[in-house]
Scaffold this active site. Structure first.
Site, PDB file in Angstrom:
ATOM      1  N   GLY A   1      -5.237  -7.977   1.971  1.00 18.05           N
ATOM      2  CA  GLY A   1      -4.049  -7.167   2.295  1.00 18.05           C
ATOM      3  C   GLY A   1      -4.431  -5.711   2.429  1.00 18.05           C
TER       4      GLY A   1
ATOM      5  CG  ASP B   1       6.550 -15.106  -4.963  1.00 23.26           C
ATOM      6  OD1 ASP B   1       7.634 -14.497  -5.034  1.00 23.26           O
ATOM      7  OD2 ASP B   1       5.521 -14.748  -5.588  1.00 23.26           O
ATOM      8  CB  ILE B   2       0.988 -16.110  -6.451  1.00 22.18           C
ATOM      9  CG1 ILE B   2      -0.094 -16.808  -7.282  1.00 22.18           C
ATOM     10  CG2 ILE B   2       1.144 -14.650  -6.865  1.00 22.18           C
ATOM     11  CD1 ILE B   2      -1.503 -16.296  -7.015  1.00 22.18           C
TER      12      ILE B   2
ATOM     13  CE1 TYR C   1      -7.508  -1.755  -2.743  1.00 24.95           C
ATOM     14  CE2 TYR C   1      -8.882  -3.349  -3.896  1.00 24.95           C
ATOM     15  CZ  TYR C   1      -8.102  -2.199  -3.901  1.00 24.95           C
ATOM     16  OH  TYR C   1      -7.923  -1.502  -5.075  1.00 24.95           O
TER      17      TYR C   1
ATOM     18  CB  SER D   1     -10.299  -8.108  -0.614  1.00 29.66           C
ATOM     19  OG  SER D   1     -10.791  -7.482  -1.780  1.00 29.66           O
TER      20      SER D   1
ATOM     21  CG  ASN E   1      -5.380  -0.624  -8.987  1.00 20.55           C
ATOM     22  OD1 ASN E   1      -5.657  -0.231 -10.120  1.00 20.55           O
ATOM     23  ND2 ASN E   1      -4.145  -0.684  -8.538  1.00 20.55           N
TER      24      ASN E   1
ATOM     25  N   GLY F   1       1.717  -4.891  -3.107  1.00 22.37           N
ATOM     26  CA  GLY F   1       1.287  -6.257  -2.772  1.00 22.37           C
ATOM     27  C   GLY F   1       1.514  -7.271  -3.883  1.00 22.37           C
ATOM     28  CB  VAL F   2      -0.373 -10.330  -4.835  1.00 25.32           C
ATOM     29  CG1 VAL F   2      -1.771  -9.867  -5.209  1.00 25.32           C
ATOM     30  CG2 VAL F   2       0.001 -11.590  -5.589  1.00 25.32           C
ATOM     31  CG  ASP F   3      -1.547  -5.050  -9.084  1.00 22.63           C
ATOM     32  OD1 ASP F   3      -2.223  -4.009  -9.044  1.00 22.63           O
ATOM     33  OD2 ASP F   3      -1.236  -5.617 -10.149  1.00 22.63           O
TER      34      ASP F   3
HETATM   35  N1  APR Z   1       2.286 -14.230  -3.614  1.00 19.78           N
HETATM   36  C1  APR Z   1       1.123 -14.591  -3.025  1.00 19.78           C
HETATM   37  N2  APR Z   1       0.407 -13.769  -2.222  1.00 19.78           N
HETATM   38  C2  APR Z   1       0.922 -12.539  -2.002  1.00 19.78           C
HETATM   39  C3  APR Z   1       2.132 -12.085  -2.590  1.00 19.78           C
HETATM   40  C4  APR Z   1       2.821 -13.000  -3.425  1.00 19.78           C
HETATM   41  N3  APR Z   1       3.979 -12.686  -4.031  1.00 19.78           N
HETATM   42  N4  APR Z   1       2.350 -10.802  -2.179  1.00 19.78           N
HETATM   43  C5  APR Z   1       1.346 -10.483  -1.357  1.00 19.78           C
HETATM   44  N5  APR Z   1       0.477 -11.509  -1.244  1.00 19.78           N
HETATM   45  C6  APR Z   1      -0.745 -11.617  -0.447  1.00 19.78           C
HETATM   46  C7  APR Z   1      -0.896 -10.667   0.704  1.00 19.78           C
HETATM   47  O1  APR Z   1      -0.124 -11.123   1.820  1.00 19.78           O
HETATM   48  C8  APR Z   1      -2.391 -10.771   0.954  1.00 19.78           C
HETATM   49  O2  APR Z   1      -2.672 -11.913   1.743  1.00 19.78           O
HETATM   50  O3  APR Z   1      -1.837 -11.295  -1.284  1.00 19.78           O
HETATM   51  C9  APR Z   1      -2.953 -10.991  -0.455  1.00 19.78           C
HETATM   52  C10 APR Z   1      -3.670  -9.783  -1.042  1.00 19.78           C
HETATM   53  O4  APR Z   1      -3.049  -8.581  -0.578  1.00 19.78           O
HETATM   54  P1  APR Z   1      -2.794  -7.323  -1.556  1.00 19.78           P
HETATM   55  O5  APR Z   1      -1.764  -7.681  -2.547  1.00 19.78           O
HETATM   56  O6  APR Z   1      -2.563  -6.155  -0.666  1.00 19.78           O
HETATM   57  O7  APR Z   1      -4.176  -7.165  -2.345  1.00 19.78           O
HETATM   58  P2  APR Z   1      -5.573  -6.539  -1.887  1.00 19.78           P
HETATM   59  O8  APR Z   1      -5.754  -6.583  -0.403  1.00 19.78           O
HETATM   60  O9  APR Z   1      -6.587  -7.204  -2.757  1.00 19.78           O
HETATM   61  O10 APR Z   1      -5.423  -5.000  -2.283  1.00 19.78           O
HETATM   62  C11 APR Z   1      -5.386  -4.681  -3.656  1.00 19.78           C
HETATM   63  O11 APR Z   1      -3.362  -3.446  -3.417  1.00 19.78           O
HETATM   64  O12 APR Z   1      -1.411  -3.830  -4.529  1.00 19.78           O
HETATM   65  C12 APR Z   1      -2.547  -3.064  -4.525  1.00 19.78           C
HETATM   66  O13 APR Z   1      -2.902  -2.568  -6.842  1.00 19.78           O
HETATM   67  C13 APR Z   1      -3.395  -3.301  -5.740  1.00 19.78           C
HETATM   68  O14 APR Z   1      -4.806  -1.448  -5.288  1.00 19.78           O
HETATM   69  C14 APR Z   1      -4.724  -2.846  -5.243  1.00 19.78           C
HETATM   70  C15 APR Z   1      -4.735  -3.331  -3.811  1.00 19.78           C
END
Ligand code: APR
Length: 172
Positions: A120, A11-12, A122, A118, A25, A33-35
């Site tokens: 997840g 978990d980052i 995206y 991107s 975003n 998601g990770v954000d």
């Molecule tokens: N630690 C590490 N990786 C994670 C974690 C975490 N705690 N949570 C999710 N991830 C992974 C997801 O499994 C995926 O492989 O991060 C990767 C990116 O996924 P997203 O978080 O959905 O990001 P992204 O695809 O770039 O979409 C960005 O999602 O959360 C919103 O505000 C964000 O609008 C933006 C969009």
């Protein structure tokens, strides 16, 4: 110069590195998601600070303190939304990795961890995104003499983990 890239299952938000990268975003005002995980772990101070930044265009990156996170900094970057591959997505994703590493170097970051930007919400195809991440990171570290060591690619599920195992196992 030897460059250490490694895939880790983690978990980052729990990594005590100099910088973790956030897949944000363009508003930089949080999301899912990770954000969402990073903002929850960092606390309200991160969002308050992000409000002062005025957003971030896709492909670019912004650095903030880590606030309540174990990481010293957060480097927020905005990956492209996958729209089929003919809208400059590959170049924009490559720019994310390049700009994050440039900012890291400029700020004396020595250890950094990336999520799969991107891959997840995206919707970027995971193998394509992983190839771009590894290629761009290797190129940036070779040219920038940044001293960043290691670069960790954080895999939050099997699909991303398997992709990094495949791509990182290919001899350079
Ligand atoms: N630690 C590490 N990786 C994670 C974690 C975490 N705690 N949570 C999710 N991830 C992974 C997801 O499994 C995926 O492989 O991060 C990767 C990116 O996924 P997203 O978080 O959905 O990001 P992204 O695809 O770039 O979409 C960005 O999602 O959360 C919103 O505000 C964000 O609008 C933006 C969009």
């Amino acid at each position: 110069m030897a460059v250490t890239l490694e895939a880790v299952r983690a978990d980052i938000t729990r990594l005590a590195v100099d910088a973790i990268v956030n897949a944000a975003n363009e508003s930089l005002l949080g999301g899912g998601g990770v954000d969402g995980a990073i903002h929850r772990a960092a606390g309200a101070g991160l969002l308050a600070h992000c409000r002062t930044l005025g957003g971030c265009p896709t492909g670019e990156a912004r650095i903030t303190p880590g606030f309540g996170l174990p990481a010293r900094h957060v480097i927020h970057t905005v990956g492209p939304v996958w729209r089929g591959g003919s809208h400059g997505e590959a170049d924009l994703l490559a720019a994310c990795y390049r700009n994050c590493l440039r900012l890291a170097t400029e700020n004396g970051v020595k250890t950094i961890a990336f999520p799969a930007i991107s891959c997840g919400v995206y919707g970027y195809p995971v193998m394509d995104a992983t190839r771009i991440a590894v290629h761009e990171t290797r190129a940036a570290l070779r040219s920038g003499a940044s001293g960043i060591e290691p670069v960790q690619f954080v895999c939050f599920g099997d699909e991303v983990w398997n992709a990094y195992q495949k791509v990182l196992s290919v001899p350079v």
